[in-house]
Design a protein around this motif. Structure first.
Motif, mmCIF file in Angstrom:
data_model
loop_
_atom_site.group_PDB
_atom_site.id
_atom_site.type_symbol
_atom_site.label_atom_id
_atom_site.label_comp_id
_atom_site.label_asym_id
_atom_site.label_seq_id
_atom_site.Cartn_x
_atom_site.Cartn_y
_atom_site.Cartn_z
ATOM 1 N N GLN B 244 0.833 -1.210 0.000
ATOM 2 C CA GLN B 244 0.000 0.000 0.000
ATOM 3 C C GLN B 244 0.867 1.259 0.000
ATOM 4 O OE1 GLN B 244 -2.190 -1.194 3.478
ATOM 5 N NE2 GLN B 244 -4.102 -1.515 2.339
ATOM 6 N N ARG B 245 1.940 1.214 0.788
ATOM 7 C CA ARG B 245 2.827 2.364 0.871
ATOM 8 C C ARG B 245 3.492 2.628 -0.479
ATOM 9 N NH1 ARG B 245 8.438 3.895 0.172
ATOM 10 N NH2 ARG B 245 8.711 5.792 1.358
ATOM 11 N N GLU B 246 3.933 1.569 -1.137
ATOM 12 C CA GLU B 246 4.604 1.739 -2.428
ATOM 13 C C GLU B 246 3.616 2.195 -3.487
ATOM 14 O OE1 GLU B 246 8.066 1.107 -0.599
ATOM 15 O OE2 GLU B 246 7.706 1.888 -2.600
ATOM 16 N N ALA B 247 2.383 1.686 -3.411
ATOM 17 C CA ALA B 247 1.367 2.117 -4.380
ATOM 18 C C ALA B 247 1.046 3.594 -4.175
ATOM 19 C CB ALA B 247 0.104 1.265 -4.220
ATOM 20 N N ALA B 248 1.012 4.030 -2.916
ATOM 21 C CA ALA B 248 0.724 5.434 -2.613
ATOM 22 C C ALA B 248 1.782 6.346 -3.224
ATOM 23 C CB ALA B 248 0.668 5.645 -1.097
ATOM 24 N N GLU B 249 3.035 5.869 -3.221
ATOM 25 C CA GLU B 249 4.132 6.673 -3.753
ATOM 26 C C GLU B 249 3.911 7.022 -5.222
ATOM 27 O OE1 GLU B 249 7.662 7.600 -2.030
ATOM 28 O OE2 GLU B 249 5.756 7.970 -1.040
ATOM 29 N N ALA B 254 -5.025 13.799 -2.676
ATOM 30 C CA ALA B 254 -5.863 13.164 -1.658
ATOM 31 C C ALA B 254 -5.780 11.647 -1.753
ATOM 32 C CB ALA B 254 -7.307 13.619 -1.826
ATOM 33 N N GLU B 255 -5.688 11.145 -2.983
ATOM 34 C CA GLU B 255 -5.617 9.692 -3.172
ATOM 35 C C GLU B 255 -4.368 9.130 -2.496
ATOM 36 O OE1 GLU B 255 -6.397 7.722 -7.251
ATOM 37 O OE2 GLU B 255 -4.336 7.206 -6.746
ATOM 38 N N LYS B 256 -3.250 9.833 -2.670
ATOM 39 C CA LYS B 256 -1.998 9.399 -2.058
ATOM 40 C C LYS B 256 -2.138 9.391 -0.537
ATOM 41 C CE LYS B 256 2.923 10.430 -1.703
ATOM 42 N NZ LYS B 256 4.079 11.137 -2.276
ATOM 43 N N GLY B 257 -2.744 10.450 -0.008
ATOM 44 C CA GLY B 257 -2.941 10.552 1.424
ATOM 45 C C GLY B 257 -3.773 9.405 1.977
ATOM 46 N N CYS B 287 6.679 4.774 5.907
ATOM 47 C CA CYS B 287 5.339 5.315 5.636
ATOM 48 C C CYS B 287 5.215 6.712 6.246
ATOM 49 C CB CYS B 287 4.308 4.355 6.225
ATOM 50 S SG CYS B 287 2.654 4.604 5.598
ATOM 51 N N LEU B 288 5.667 6.854 7.476
ATOM 52 C CA LEU B 288 5.571 8.147 8.163
ATOM 53 C C LEU B 288 6.427 9.188 7.457
ATOM 54 C CD1 LEU B 288 5.620 6.804 11.809
ATOM 55 C CD2 LEU B 288 3.755 8.096 10.767
ATOM 56 N N GLU B 289 7.569 8.762 6.919
ATOM 57 C CA GLU B 289 8.404 9.682 6.128
ATOM 58 C C GLU B 289 7.646 10.155 4.911
ATOM 59 O OE1 GLU B 289 12.490 9.176 4.861
ATOM 60 O OE2 GLU B 289 12.833 7.842 6.560
ATOM 61 N N ALA B 290 6.972 9.209 4.236
ATOM 62 C CA ALA B 290 6.214 9.557 3.028
ATOM 63 C C ALA B 290 5.071 10.510 3.365
ATOM 64 C CB ALA B 290 5.664 8.289 2.367
ATOM 65 N N MET B 291 4.568 10.424 4.611
ATOM 66 C CA MET B 291 3.473 11.302 5.046
ATOM 67 C C MET B 291 4.006 12.635 5.564
ATOM 68 S SD MET B 291 1.325 8.403 7.097
ATOM 69 C CE MET B 291 -0.349 8.970 7.236
#
Lengths: 187, 327
Positions: B244-249, B254-257, B287-291
């Motif tokens: 999920q994290r990699e897909a979010a990248e 909003a979708e990424k969030g 994940c937290l870094e990406a956020m």
């Protein structure tokens, strides 16, 4: 020492003065406090932490009256207050009983070794990443003579400049120090 | 970069307490605001201590060192630390003399190309039987043998359970043809197992294959279905969170969030199920870094390092933490 109580409001005002972003302000606060400790240590103060805290407290209380008119980086203001705090501390030391001074005077022969401290260092070294463990052991393995040449060779081996090697070992020592403090406290 | 000698001399005199007041104040003011200069002073402190212990100070310097430099307890602690390091290094040298380098022909066995060749020969030599061993009659999947086909590959920053450490790189070449063949075989067999027996375990295995082949939507579907079928395991939720994290990248806005939030929920669930499993903690920090939750990410990296202080994964974790702390 400061007698007034530092309120949450005072502290928030200080942080805001350091930086409008709270996270950045907190980092700046810690950085300034840490550097003040080093300055007090450099002046030979054996209560460096307390003096740094006193400095931070006094600045916190002064912020409401200076922040509107103060221009520029807040850090130098802390230096001025630290100077006053240091002078007061020196006057206090001169008034102290001679035996107090003698207790804290540096011994001609450095501190004797402490088994607990050494055991903690061993534990802390073992949890270092293997490459850093190897580096620090090699760094302190060198012969006392020709050390400069040895460190140059070591730096080449690790693909570093001599300066970078020293910076790296300095950082490893800093992390070992922190680890040892925790270990000794737990012992 | 050559060090400025005058500056170095000034720092040394400052440390020994023999600098005149205007120069001392200048150094202190610079120490307060200049991080790089503060680092130079730290290095000079360490050097001075080493010179003291190596008897390299003059009598006059030695006097200033003991009366001024060592006045603070922190400096005495530093002196002891250096002594202990010398002692430890000497003990290590006595305990384990350096091994002689391997003769030339033995070094062949450590070459990466040889490792891939060996995997290929072992797997091909055992033939189809290897993959049959990977699957019991009940359709259970031996993840370790499946992962063997993907050894040395790390398509994303997040880690998938069962994979050994490989340094993540954005730039990757195609795997050798032999390895591609083994991967195709692994996929065919996993798909067959799923077709024969659609369980949480077989779907989890298929999800891993899809993740490693960078088919994230398929991987997420497999992991989610495995979770619905149950039982839910920490490893499954960790792998789901990773995907999920990699897909979010790859997403935005909003979708990424939303996808990152979903990843975080999966990873938190994994940690709840097994607090001592390193994979979800590693992925959670990423994940937290990406956020952009920097302070939480730093805490998460530190928690990871408490669990796993000494591995190649922890080296990578330390690099992440250092980058965040330098911001």
């Amino acid at each position: 020492m400061t007698e007034k109580v530092i309120t949450t409001e005072n502290f928030d005002m200080l942080l805001n003065w350091l930086d409008p972003d709270r996270e950045s302000a907190a980092q700046k606060y810690e950085k300034i406090r840490g550097r003040l400790v080093r300055i007090f240590i450099g002046r030979g103060c054996y209560e460096a932490d307390d003096l740094a805290d006193e400095t931070m407290n006094r600045v916190t209380l002064k912020v409401p009256s200076i922040r509107e008119s103060y221009i520029g980086d807040p850090a130098p203001y802390f230096f001025g207050v630290a100077d006053k705090v240091h002078l007061e501390w020196l006057r206090k030391q001169k008034k102290a009983r001679p035996v107090e001074l003698a207790d804290n005077s540096p011994s001609v022969d450095p501190e004797p070794e402490d088994d607990t401290e050494y055991e903690c260092l061993e534990k802390c070294l073992k949890v270092l990443p293997s490459r850093l463990h190897e580096l620090i052991v090699e760094y302190y393995r060198g012969e006392k003579r020709a050390k400069i040449e040895y460190h140059r060779t070591l730096a080449e081996k690790w693909g570093l400049s001599t300066n970078a090697l020293q910076t790296k070992t300095c950082r490893i020592r800093a992390s070992l120090r922190k680890c040892m403090v925790d270990c000794i406290a737990a012992a | 970069m050559e060090k400025n000698l005058d500056e170095q001399r000034g720092i040394r005199e400052y440390l020994l307490g023999i600098l005149d007041e205007p120069a001392r104040i200048q150094i202190e003011q610079r120490l307060l605001v200049d991080g790089k200069f503060a680092g130079e002073i730290s290095i000079a402190e360490d050097e001075l201590i080493e010179q003291y212990l190596d008897d390299e100070l003059s009598d006059e310097e030695r006097g200033h060192f003991t009366s001024h430099f060592l006045a603070a307890p922190e400096r005495k602690q530093d002196l002891r630390l250096t002594r202990y390091l010398y002692k430890y290094a000497a003990a290590q040298e006595q305990a384990a003399p350096e091994a002689a380098p391997a003769p030339g022909w033995r070094r062949f066995f450590t070459l990466p190309a040889f490792s891939y060749a060996l995997i290929f020969l072992v797997v091909m030599g055992l033939g189809y039987g290897v993959w049959r061993i990977a699957f019991s009659r009940t359709g259970d999947v031996d993840i370790a043998l499946i992962m063997l086909a993907y050894k040395g590959d790390r398509p994303f920053q997040s880690r998938i359970g069962g994979s050994g450490y490989t340094r993540f790189s954005e730039v990757r070449g195609e795997p050798p043809e032999a390895q591609s063949a083994e991967r195709r075989r692994a996929r065919r067999l996993v798909e067959k197992v799923v077709a024969d027996d659609r369980t949480a375990q077989s779907l989890h295995a298929l999800g891993k294959v899809n993740f490693l082949e960078k088919d994230l939507p398929a991987a997420i579907l497999n992991f989610e279905e495995a979770a619905r079928l149950g039982p839910v395991t920490a490893g499954l939720m960790s792998d789901l969170g990773a995907a999920q994290r990699e897909a979010a990248e790859k997403g935005a806005g909003a979708e990424k969030g939303e996808m990152l939030a979903a990843a975080l929920r999966s990873l938190d669930r994994a940690i709840e199920l097994d607090p001592k499993l390193p994979d979800p903690r590693f992925n959670r920090a990423l994940c937290l870094e990406a956020m952009n939750s920097i302070e939480q990410a730093k805490t998460a990296w530190r928690e990871y390092l408490d669990l796993d202080p000494n591995s190649e994964w922890s080296d990578e974790a330390r690099r992440h933490l250092q980058t965040l702390e330098n911001k």
